[in-house]
Each structure stands twice: as structure tokens, then as C-alpha cells.
Write a protein that holds these residues in place. Sequence first.
Motif: not given
Length: 309
Positions: A125-126, A129-130, A132-133, A137, A179, A183, A200, A202, A218
Motif C-alpha cells: 500500500m502507498n 493508504k498506510n 489512513t487504513l 476502517h 475517508r 486523508k 503516493n 510505496y 501512522r
Amino acid sequence: MKEEVKRQLLASDAYAEEDVSVAARLARGERVALIEVENLTKKFGDLVVLDDITEKVEQGEKVAIIGPSGSGKSTFLRCLNVLEDPTSGAVYFEGANLVDKKVDINLHRRRMGMVFQQFNLFNNMNVLKNITLAPVHIGLHDLRKTKAKNALLRFTNLFRSAANKKTLLPVQTSAKKIREDAKQNALRLLARIGLADKANVYPSTLSGGQRQRIAIVRALAMNPKVMLFDEPTSALDPEMVGEVLELIKELADEGMTMVIVTHEMGFAREVATRVLFMDGGKIQEQGTPQQIFGDPQNERLKDFLSKVL
Ligand SMILES: Nc1ncnc2c1ncn2[C@@H]1O[C@H](COP(=O)(O)OP(=O)(O)OP(=O)(O)O)[C@@H](O)[C@H]1O
Ligand SMILES: [Mg+2]
């Protein structure tokens, strides 16, 4: 008469021993620390790794844990958020015993950020995404739960008289907003560590220091009450240690409560408000950095410091 004797006996000092367990203190409405560990024991088979530890972490404290390899530091840290199941004892976080099976551990664990030695980013995941996951969720999960409860209320209201109808729970958000907020928060956190332009990409394209700083933000994206760090710099090339320690120091200065297992004695001395020395599954000595590094008492601590300083 018998009752009167009993009353007098109980009132006398010898019999009026106060129950000082966390559960009893909570029941009396007394304040407990952010984290309180009570008679914590952890065994792996016959090996006793944590031996009846009772300890607490107050809001705002920065606790450094030092000690030789194998002394139980990581296990202790992992027991604080019950990543490791204690063999016996209790771990209270904000007054809830996380070891109690009736307690929703996931609800509380959200508020404890954890950063490991190995960055533990998801490589598929970029960066965005790491980060915001987990917030997305959880946000979506809570939203679904609220909506499901409202659906049930709407249904049961059909059978209630007009005066007895229950009000629906407020739904202040939408999946789209969850979302978008996650972000924006992630981008703000990335900007803070000077990595906004990496949103964006990886993780494999980043340096170890960048990855570890992203692992830290994170954890911050969950808005934790406490951060648990397990040797956050020991897998890094020496030239990257500084940037990660600097970020942790900033968080400490902002008032974040933290527990940090570290081999960086200079850092512990500078940032910690309290240092715990572990050996043989016990906290052998603890005190301010000045006490621990300047005037150690325990022989094992003296021996340990003579090797690492
Ligand atoms: N899952 C496990 N199964 C069996 N033994 C384990 C397990 N995890 C840890 N241990 C043992 O528990 C002891 C304490 O390990 P722990 O990782 O907590 O030590 P540590 O103080 O963090 O050491 P280090 O400084 O090397 O990271 C060690 O003897 C280790 O081998
Ligand atoms: Mg360890």
C-alpha cells in the motif's frame, strides 16, 4: 452486642486495612493512572519472563525502559496493550482492565499507538493508504454500527406509542467524509514530518528513517493517549537515528505520554521523566534519569551501565 464489637474491631487500625487494588480503588471512585499494571506475570512454558510486576504510568510521563537483552522489556511493552496475553495479573488502561475478557480490547487498543523496531508498514500500500487504513476502517465500522442500531430503533419504534418512541442516535458523518477527513489528517501529519511529497509512493522506495517516521505518524493518526515504542531506532542505519529520535522528542515535548524501550541511553537521559531498569523479568530499579545514570544502586544496573555507557 456482637455487632458492636465487630464494628469497633473494624474501625481499629489493625482491621481497617484498605484494599489498595486498582479494582477496589476504582470502585471507590478514586483516580487511577493512565496505565496501571498489577501483579503482571508472563510465562512462556516454564520460562518466567515477567515476574509479578506492579507499575503505573501517569498521564504525561515519558518512561524509558532499559535492560539487558532477554530481560523482558518487549514482552512487558506488548503486555501493556495485550498484544501478548499475560499469564496472570491485570493491565488497566484508563480504568478498564484489558485482561478482562468482557472488556472490548479493540476499543481501548485504538488509543495506544505502538511502534516497533521493524517499521511494520504494509509494503503493498502507498504511504497515504498506510496511514489512513486504520482510521477509515474504524470510522466506517462505527458508522455501520450506529446505522444498524438506528435501523433497529426505527423498527422497534413501530411498536411503541407516539409518547414512547425512542430517539435515533445522531449520525454526523458519512463514509465519504470519513475517508476525506482521514486523508486530510494523513497529509497534515506527513507535512509535519516533511514527507508530504511521499504520500503516493510505496514504502520500499523510502529510507529506513523515513519509513519509521511514517510508522510513527501512522500511529498518531489514531489520536492515541499513549505511544509505546519498542527500540524504534535499533534497526536503522546510524545516520537515520537522529531524525527518528528528534520526532519522538518533539512528541514528548508536546506532552504525549510514552513508554519507550530503548538502547539509546543518551536519549533516555534527555527525554525520559522516569527510567525503569529491567532484569530477570523484574523492574530492579527505577528513578529519574539523574538517579539511574548518575547514582545507580542495584549491582546489576551498575554492571549493565558499565557495558553500555
Ligand atoms: N513468543 C515467545 N515464546 C517463547 N519465548 C519467548 C517469546 N517471546 C519472548 N520470549 C522469551 O522471553 C524472554 C524475554 O524476551 P523479550 O523479547 O521480552 O526481551 P527483551 O528484553 O525485549 O530483549 P531484547 O533487548 O533482546 O529485545 C527471552 O528469553 C525470550 O526468548
Ligand atoms: Mg526487545
